[in-house]
Motif scaffolding. Structure first.
Motif, PDB file in Angstrom:
ATOM      1  N   VAL A 621      44.987 -24.573   2.285  1.00  0.00           N
ATOM      2  CA  VAL A 621      44.143 -23.440   2.189  1.00  0.00           C
ATOM      3  C   VAL A 621      44.047 -23.154   0.584  1.00  0.00           C
ATOM      4  N   ASN A 622      42.636 -23.423   0.181  1.00  0.00           N
ATOM      5  CA  ASN A 622      42.350 -23.400  -1.285  1.00  0.00           C
ATOM      6  C   ASN A 622      42.073 -22.202  -1.721  1.00  0.00           C
ATOM      7  N   SER A 623      42.163 -21.925  -3.132  1.00  0.00           N
ATOM      8  CA  SER A 623      41.784 -20.801  -3.645  1.00  0.00           C
ATOM      9  C   SER A 623      40.353 -20.642  -3.775  1.00  0.00           C
ATOM     10  N   PRO A 624      39.694 -19.391  -3.344  1.00  0.00           N
ATOM     11  CA  PRO A 624      38.252 -19.419  -3.367  1.00  0.00           C
ATOM     12  C   PRO A 624      37.710 -18.790  -4.797  1.00  0.00           C
ATOM     13  N   LEU A 625      38.749 -18.561  -6.027  1.00  0.00           N
ATOM     14  CA  LEU A 625      38.512 -18.256  -7.292  1.00  0.00           C
ATOM     15  C   LEU A 625      39.437 -18.413  -8.152  1.00  0.00           C
ATOM     16  N   ALA A 626      39.256 -18.449  -9.404  1.00  0.00           N
ATOM     17  CA  ALA A 626      40.429 -18.486 -10.462  1.00  0.00           C
ATOM     18  C   ALA A 626      40.942 -17.194 -10.845  1.00  0.00           C
ATOM     19  N   GLY A 627      42.289 -17.141 -11.118  1.00  0.00           N
ATOM     20  CA  GLY A 627      43.036 -15.871 -11.354  1.00  0.00           C
ATOM     21  C   GLY A 627      44.455 -16.042 -11.282  1.00  0.00           C
ATOM     22  N   THR A 628      45.011 -15.185 -11.169  1.00  0.00           N
ATOM     23  CA  THR A 628      46.556 -14.778 -11.157  1.00  0.00           C
ATOM     24  C   THR A 628      47.094 -14.472  -9.661  1.00  0.00           C
ATOM     25  N   ALA A 631      50.135 -11.314  -4.854  1.00  0.00           N
ATOM     26  CA  ALA A 631      50.942 -11.015  -3.800  1.00  0.00           C
ATOM     27  C   ALA A 631      50.989 -12.200  -3.029  1.00  0.00           C
ATOM     28  N   VAL A 632      52.083 -12.682  -2.364  1.00  0.00           N
ATOM     29  CA  VAL A 632      52.273 -13.789  -1.599  1.00  0.00           C
ATOM     30  C   VAL A 632      52.828 -12.916  -0.261  1.00  0.00           C
ATOM     31  N   HIS A 633      52.026 -13.291   0.890  1.00  0.00           N
ATOM     32  CA  HIS A 633      52.391 -12.571   2.330  1.00  0.00           C
ATOM     33  C   HIS A 633      53.129 -13.226   3.379  1.00  0.00           C
ATOM     34  N   VAL A 634      53.288 -14.804   2.972  1.00  0.00           N
ATOM     35  CA  VAL A 634      53.908 -15.514   3.796  1.00  0.00           C
ATOM     36  C   VAL A 634      54.911 -16.532   3.141  1.00  0.00           C
ATOM     37  N   ARG A 635      55.735 -16.949   4.165  1.00  0.00           N
ATOM     38  CA  ARG A 635      56.850 -18.055   3.681  1.00  0.00           C
ATOM     39  C   ARG A 635      56.836 -19.297   4.579  1.00  0.00           C
ATOM     40  N   ASP A 636      57.569 -20.245   4.119  1.00  0.00           N
ATOM     41  CA  ASP A 636      57.378 -21.463   4.881  1.00  0.00           C
ATOM     42  C   ASP A 636      57.939 -21.035   6.492  1.00  0.00           C
ATOM     43  N   ASP A 637      57.309 -21.676   7.362  1.00  0.00           N
ATOM     44  CA  ASP A 637      57.670 -21.720   8.771  1.00  0.00           C
ATOM     45  C   ASP A 637      57.088 -20.623   9.333  1.00  0.00           C
ATOM     46  N   ALA A 638      56.396 -19.649   8.721  1.00  0.00           N
ATOM     47  CA  ALA A 638      55.961 -18.221   9.293  1.00  0.00           C
ATOM     48  C   ALA A 638      54.848 -18.770  10.326  1.00  0.00           C
ATOM     49  N   SER A 639      54.802 -18.060  11.487  1.00  0.00           N
ATOM     50  CA  SER A 639      53.527 -18.298  12.396  1.00  0.00           C
ATOM     51  C   SER A 639      52.354 -17.361  12.116  1.00  0.00           C
ATOM     52  N   LEU A 640      51.245 -17.684  11.930  1.00  0.00           N
ATOM     53  CA  LEU A 640      50.262 -16.868  11.540  1.00  0.00           C
ATOM     54  C   LEU A 640      49.053 -16.993  12.640  1.00  0.00           C
ATOM     55  N   GLU A 641      48.539 -15.749  12.895  1.00  0.00           N
ATOM     56  CA  GLU A 641      47.051 -15.883  13.498  1.00  0.00           C
ATOM     57  C   GLU A 641      45.765 -16.084  12.615  1.00  0.00           C
ATOM     58  N   GLY A 642      44.799 -16.663  13.014  1.00  0.00           N
ATOM     59  CA  GLY A 642      43.346 -16.553  12.493  1.00  0.00           C
ATOM     60  C   GLY A 642      43.253 -15.195  11.560  1.00  0.00           C
ATOM     61  N   GLY A 643      43.159 -15.592  10.423  1.00  0.00           N
ATOM     62  CA  GLY A 643      42.712 -14.085   9.502  1.00  0.00           C
ATOM     63  C   GLY A 643      43.858 -13.449   8.892  1.00  0.00           C
ATOM     64  N   ASP A 644      45.048 -13.878   9.110  1.00  0.00           N
ATOM     65  CA  ASP A 644      46.180 -13.207   8.625  1.00  0.00           C
ATOM     66  C   ASP A 644      46.271 -13.315   6.963  1.00  0.00           C
ATOM     67  N   LEU A 645      46.636 -12.233   6.088  1.00  0.00           N
ATOM     68  CA  LEU A 645      46.420 -12.285   4.981  1.00  0.00           C
ATOM     69  C   LEU A 645      47.733 -13.389   4.410  1.00  0.00           C
ATOM     70  N   ILE A 646      47.169 -14.197   3.539  1.00  0.00           N
ATOM     71  CA  ILE A 646      48.276 -15.223   2.847  1.00  0.00           C
ATOM     72  C   ILE A 646      48.570 -14.933   1.358  1.00  0.00           C
ATOM     73  N   VAL A 647      47.495 -14.648   0.591  1.00  0.00           N
ATOM     74  CA  VAL A 647      47.942 -14.414  -0.892  1.00  0.00           C
ATOM     75  C   VAL A 647      46.783 -13.374  -1.267  1.00  0.00           C
ATOM     76  N   GLU A 648      47.268 -12.579  -2.209  1.00  0.00           N
ATOM     77  CA  GLU A 648      46.316 -11.760  -2.995  1.00  0.00           C
ATOM     78  C   GLU A 648      46.222 -12.350  -4.423  1.00  0.00           C
ATOM     79  N   ILE A 649      44.801 -12.547  -4.941  1.00  0.00           N
ATOM     80  CA  ILE A 649      44.291 -13.132  -6.187  1.00  0.00           C
ATOM     81  C   ILE A 649      43.713 -11.892  -7.152  1.00  0.00           C
ATOM     82  N   GLU A 650      44.346 -11.953  -8.269  1.00  0.00           N
ATOM     83  CA  GLU A 650      43.731 -11.065  -9.179  1.00  0.00           C
ATOM     84  C   GLU A 650      42.752 -11.823 -10.077  1.00  0.00           C
ATOM     85  N   GLU A 651      41.432 -11.557 -10.143  1.00  0.00           N
ATOM     86  CA  GLU A 651      40.533 -12.369 -11.219  1.00  0.00           C
ATOM     87  C   GLU A 651      40.906 -12.159 -12.590  1.00  0.00           C
TER      88      GLU A 651
END
Length: 651
Positions: A621-628, A631-651
């Motif tokens: 999963v690549n970043s759609p934009l440049a920024g900082t 928040a990170v909403h997942v950790r290694d080994d977590a099971s996700l459904e499609g559309g689950d939030l992974i990170v939030e990026i501030e431009e």
């Protein structure tokens, strides 16, 4: 329906092979009167119909019957392909042990395996010495015939596999993967000339047997006559072996046409495991050839008995059976060209990724994904790349035009990116441009044969590492499994350390578990039998576990067991809001393999944020934009459904 057979089995083609070696064996096959059959029931048939799930337990029961009644088979295909990793990954059994046990029960029929050229039994390239060592260990464990192919018909990869199989002392059966239609003048990318030139190269390289591998079942009677007839004219002394799938329902007709045109051997599966995405029916071929110059010499009533066993055994694997969704043959395979061995797996994958009701769209997207990638030969691992791209397109609602247009910003499955980098070789006609450059940007590209640039595998240090990690007897076979599939082997060893040898459980118990109040026996080894009775299930605790009560040899016992289904339901994960810029969601359901950023990290557009994995498919999963990273909403080994939030990026 266990069959006990008396006395030694009659002599078979393996006795010829052991006596006269690979060259003498090939001569005997070519000189044989009548049509020879290879039985795929033990491998490709269940790979194609039952998602490769058949256990050694069920193969062993019918093995003595096969050895005594089908001694005149050319070979029994029982190993390689997807069976190698599925054995460890899903069946929790050792693939080498399967080979050893079947060999002991069937000494007279040659065993055949599928070797993916320089990919051995994996989905990637391995160092050359790993491929050579693999063939050596397989031969030592009882393998006879190595069907060697490459998913792109990329000659340097094939030649390496052929050399490795030959050096091990095996029969080399070089296989040309077939796609398109040689009898259609409108389809000239894969023309008759293309196949004849490839055959010239493989014969020059010293193949003992020449094979046409029609993995999607695209050979029609007309193209069969043309292709096999031309090969027979050019190579009068070389045995020709033809493999197909019966997806459209024309398999028996095509194989009879191949045999009439001069093929020595064709692939079949026993009737109750034949048809559709599997091979054509053994009984049908035996009956059609009976009394003609193609007579197989196989007794039909023995085929019926063999089929009856598999009809019962197949019922045990109902949850994986393709007939749950596929009620008939499908001639749309002439359009989408999905290999038989992939068709059911693709359906199973689509289902696991929440696309079960969109399989029709996935099949259409497969055709489009193939065009995007430049019209590939599609067989593992190239077919997986097309399948991954097709599911990615359906999951994200993308057309072919949109994928081409947005190629520089999309998070493609890892397999697609690595293919375009050149990780599995060079496709006929080259890579698709400008698609390749847009996806790769400045990623490195491999020129030429991928394995040639890999350093040799250090088997000694690999073995030392395994011994240190597992404190038990590590065999040369274990070392080979770890070389092919490091992570899968590690998980298999952990599972075995926890649960012991589950291969001694019956298939129903292994797949479904016991019913409450059911008593059953488990024979750990000869004379060592456990009597177990399931008593009750406790309530779910806060850690997502239940207490399971049972009797073991009359003694009351209980253990805590994780309830994985309930734990899935207990987790709640926020969804990424498309309207909020900077919220990045999972492009598909899956497990987090690795989180590559942390809060406060600076990221560029296109920089990897995390790696997801689902059903052998990895996506970065690549970043759609440049920024900082806010928040990170997942950790290694977590099971996700499609559309689950992974990170939030501030431009």
């Amino acid at each position: 329906m266990e069959r006990r057979e008396q006395g030694d089995p009659p002599l078979g083609f393996r006795d010829v092979l052991l006596r006269d070696g690979p060259e003498g064996f090939a001569k005997a096959v070519r000189a044989h009167q009548g049509l020879l059959l290879m039985d795929t029931t033990f491998r490709d048939a269940h790979q194609s119909l039952l998602a490769t799930r058949v256990r050694t337990h069920d193969l062993k029961k019918i093995s003595p019957f096969v050895s005594h009644n089908f001694n005149n088979l050319y070979s029994l295909e029982n190993w390689g392909g997807a069976t190698f990793d599925v054995a460890m990954r899903f069946l929790s059994e050792c693939p080498w042990k399967r080979l050893q046990e079947l060999r002991a029960l069937i000494p007279n029929v040659p065993f055949q395996m599928l070797l993916r050229g320089a990919n051995a039994v994996g989905y990637t390239n391995y160092p050359d010495n790993a491929v050579f060592k693999f063939c050596e260990v397989a031969k030592e464990n009882g393998m006879d015939i190595f069907r060697v192919f490459d998913s792109l018909n990329y000659l340097p990869n094939m030649l390496l596999g052929m050399e490795a199989a030959g050096a091990a002392g095996g029969v080399v059966e070089a296989a040309i993967s077939y796609t398109g239609d040689v009898s259609d003048p409108m389809r000239q990318k894969y023309s008759l000339d293309y196949y004849m030139q490839l055959a010239d190269e493989l014969v020059k390289a010293g193949t003992h047997i020449l094979c046409i591998k029609d993995m999607a079942g695209l050979l029609k009677p007309q193209s069969s006559k043309l292709l096999i007839g031309s090969l027979r004219d050019r190579f009068p002394d070389l045995p020709i072996h033809v493999h197909t799938h019966d997806t459209a329902g024309a398999g028996v007709a095509a194989m009879l046409a191949c045999a009439e045109a001069g093929a020595d051997v064709v692939d079949v599966a026993v009737d109750s495991m034949a048809g559709m995405t599997s091979q054509p029916s053994m009984g049908a071929m035996v009956a059609c050839a009976k009394g003609t110059k193609l007579d197989t010499g196989i007794a039909l009533e023995k085929v019926f008995d063999y089929s009856e066993y598999w009809e019962v055994a197949r019922g045990l694997y109902a949850p994986f059976d393709c007939t749950a969704t596929m009620k008939s043959g499908n001639a749309d395979v002439y359009e989408n060209e999905i290999p038989g061995g992939q068709y059911t797996n693709l359906h199973f994958q689509a289902h696991s990724m929440g696309l079960g009701n969109k399989f029709k769209e996935v099949k259409k997207a497969y055709t489009e994904a193939n065009k995007l990638l430049g019209d590939l030969i599609k067989v593992t691992p190239s077919s997986k790349i097309v399948g991954d791209l097709a599911q990615f397109m359906v999951q994200n609602n993308l057309t072919r035009a949109e994928v081409e247009e947005r190629a520089d910003e999309l998070s493609f499955p890892l397999s697609v990116v690595e293919f375009l980098q050149g990780f599995i070789g060079i496709p006929h006609g080259g890579f698709p441009e400008p698609f390749r450059s847009k996806v790769l940007k400045n990623l490195p590209r491999i020129e030429g044969r991928p394995g040639a640039s890999l350093p040799p595998l250090d088997f000694k240090s690999l073995e030392e590492g395994l011994r240190a990690a597992h404190n038990d007897e590590i065999t040369s076979e274990d070392v080979m499994s770890a070389a092919m599939y490091p992570k899968v082997f590690q998980e298999f060893k952990e599972f075995t350390a926890n649960f012991g040898p589950v291969d001694c459980l019956s298939t129903r118990l292994f797949l479904d578990g016991p019913k409450i109040a059911e008593e059953f026996e488990v024979e750990l080894e000869r004379g060592k039998i456990l009597h177990i009775k399931a008593l009750a299930l406790g309530d779910l605790n806060k850690a997502g576990q239940r207490e399971v009560f049972f009797e073991l040899n009359g003694q009351l016992r209980s253990v805590l067991v994780k309830d994985t289904v309930a734990m899935k339901e207990m987790k709640f994960h926020p969804k990424a809001q498309k309207s909020i810029k900077g919220q990045v969601g999972a492009p598909m359901p899956g497990k987090v393999v690795e989180v590559k950023v942390e809060v406060g990290s600076k990221v560029e557009k296109g920089q990897p944020l995390c790696v997801l994995s689902a059903m052998k498919m990895e996506t970065v999963v690549n970043s759609p934009l440049a920024g900082t990273i806010k928040a990170v909403h997942v950790r290694d080994d977590a099971s996700l459904e499609g559309g689950d939030l992974i990170v939030e990026i501030e431009e």
